[in-house]
Design a protein around this motif. Sequence first.
Motif, PDB file in Angstrom:
ATOM      1  N   MET A   1      13.697 -23.085 -12.738  1.00 60.16           N
ATOM      2  CA  MET A   1      12.332 -23.053 -13.196  1.00 60.16           C
ATOM      3  C   MET A   1      11.415 -22.868 -11.985  1.00 60.16           C
ATOM      4  O   MET A   1      11.598 -23.501 -10.959  1.00 60.16           O
ATOM      5  CB  MET A   1      11.994 -24.358 -13.926  1.00 60.16           C
ATOM      6  N   ASN A   2      10.450 -22.014 -12.114  1.00 58.02           N
ATOM      7  CA  ASN A   2       9.487 -21.775 -11.043  1.00 58.02           C
ATOM      8  C   ASN A   2       8.505 -22.923 -10.950  1.00 58.02           C
ATOM      9  O   ASN A   2       8.119 -23.507 -11.955  1.00 58.02           O
ATOM     10  CB  ASN A   2       8.704 -20.490 -11.291  1.00 58.02           C
ATOM     11  N   LYS A   3       8.094 -23.228  -9.747  1.00 60.84           N
ATOM     12  CA  LYS A   3       7.058 -24.240  -9.541  1.00 60.84           C
ATOM     13  C   LYS A   3       5.712 -23.551  -9.449  1.00 60.84           C
ATOM     14  O   LYS A   3       5.596 -22.468  -8.893  1.00 60.84           O
ATOM     15  CB  LYS A   3       7.316 -25.031  -8.272  1.00 60.84           C
ATOM     16  N   ILE A   4       4.712 -24.234  -9.982  1.00 57.73           N
ATOM     17  CA  ILE A   4       3.345 -23.732  -9.926  1.00 57.73           C
ATOM     18  C   ILE A   4       2.512 -24.755  -9.180  1.00 57.73           C
ATOM     19  O   ILE A   4       2.606 -25.946  -9.435  1.00 57.73           O
ATOM     20  CB  ILE A   4       2.773 -23.524 -11.345  1.00 57.73           C
ATOM     21  N   THR A   5       1.711 -24.292  -8.268  1.00 57.88           N
ATOM     22  CA  THR A   5       0.821 -25.176  -7.528  1.00 57.88           C
ATOM     23  C   THR A   5      -0.609 -24.857  -7.916  1.00 57.88           C
ATOM     24  O   THR A   5      -1.005 -23.683  -7.909  1.00 57.88           O
ATOM     25  CB  THR A   5       1.000 -24.982  -6.007  1.00 57.88           C
ATOM     26  N   ILE A   6      -1.348 -25.896  -8.283  1.00 63.81           N
ATOM     27  CA  ILE A   6      -2.767 -25.713  -8.577  1.00 63.81           C
ATOM     28  C   ILE A   6      -3.546 -26.747  -7.780  1.00 63.81           C
ATOM     29  O   ILE A   6      -3.025 -27.792  -7.408  1.00 63.81           O
ATOM     30  CB  ILE A   6      -3.085 -25.849 -10.086  1.00 63.81           C
ATOM     31  N   THR A   7      -4.793 -26.453  -7.543  1.00 59.30           N
ATOM     32  CA  THR A   7      -5.665 -27.370  -6.829  1.00 59.30           C
ATOM     33  C   THR A   7      -6.827 -27.718  -7.747  1.00 59.30           C
ATOM     34  O   THR A   7      -7.501 -26.830  -8.276  1.00 59.30           O
ATOM     35  CB  THR A   7      -6.201 -26.722  -5.540  1.00 59.30           C
ATOM     36  N   LEU A   8      -7.009 -29.017  -7.949  1.00 63.48           N
ATOM     37  CA  LEU A   8      -8.094 -29.505  -8.801  1.00 63.48           C
ATOM     38  C   LEU A   8      -8.858 -30.593  -8.064  1.00 63.48           C
ATOM     39  O   LEU A   8      -8.287 -31.330  -7.267  1.00 63.48           O
ATOM     40  CB  LEU A   8      -7.531 -30.124 -10.087  1.00 63.48           C
ATOM     41  N   ASN A   9     -10.136 -30.718  -8.388  1.00 59.74           N
ATOM     42  CA  ASN A   9     -10.850 -31.877  -7.858  1.00 59.74           C
ATOM     43  C   ASN A   9     -10.458 -33.084  -8.715  1.00 59.74           C
ATOM     44  O   ASN A   9      -9.828 -32.948  -9.763  1.00 59.74           O
ATOM     45  CB  ASN A   9     -12.363 -31.643  -7.810  1.00 59.74           C
TER      46      ASN A   9
END
Length: 86
Positions: free
Chosen positions: A1-9
């Motif tokens: 499974m691919n990893k997804i990186t997101i940036t949130l406040n």
Amino acid sequence: MNKITITLNEYDLIALLYAAAQQSCGYGSHAIEKTLPEFDCCAYNEPIYELVKQIRPLDLEDTDYMVYVEEVKAVAQKDFEEREGE
């Protein structure tokens, strides 16, 4: 499974976590199944648990957010452990 990186406040992270947690079986709401029938609310709790395990509450500036993350983690962990024991 691919990893997804997101940036949130912090605010957006907690808002998304809150919305997701309220739909899980751990919180007794099954509204997600009415809107998105492909999601079983009980299976929906596992991704929430995996998410909160990755959040370090002490990295959050708002103490209310710290407490909320810990509460979600406790509810998700309890639900996850009960299902594992079945």
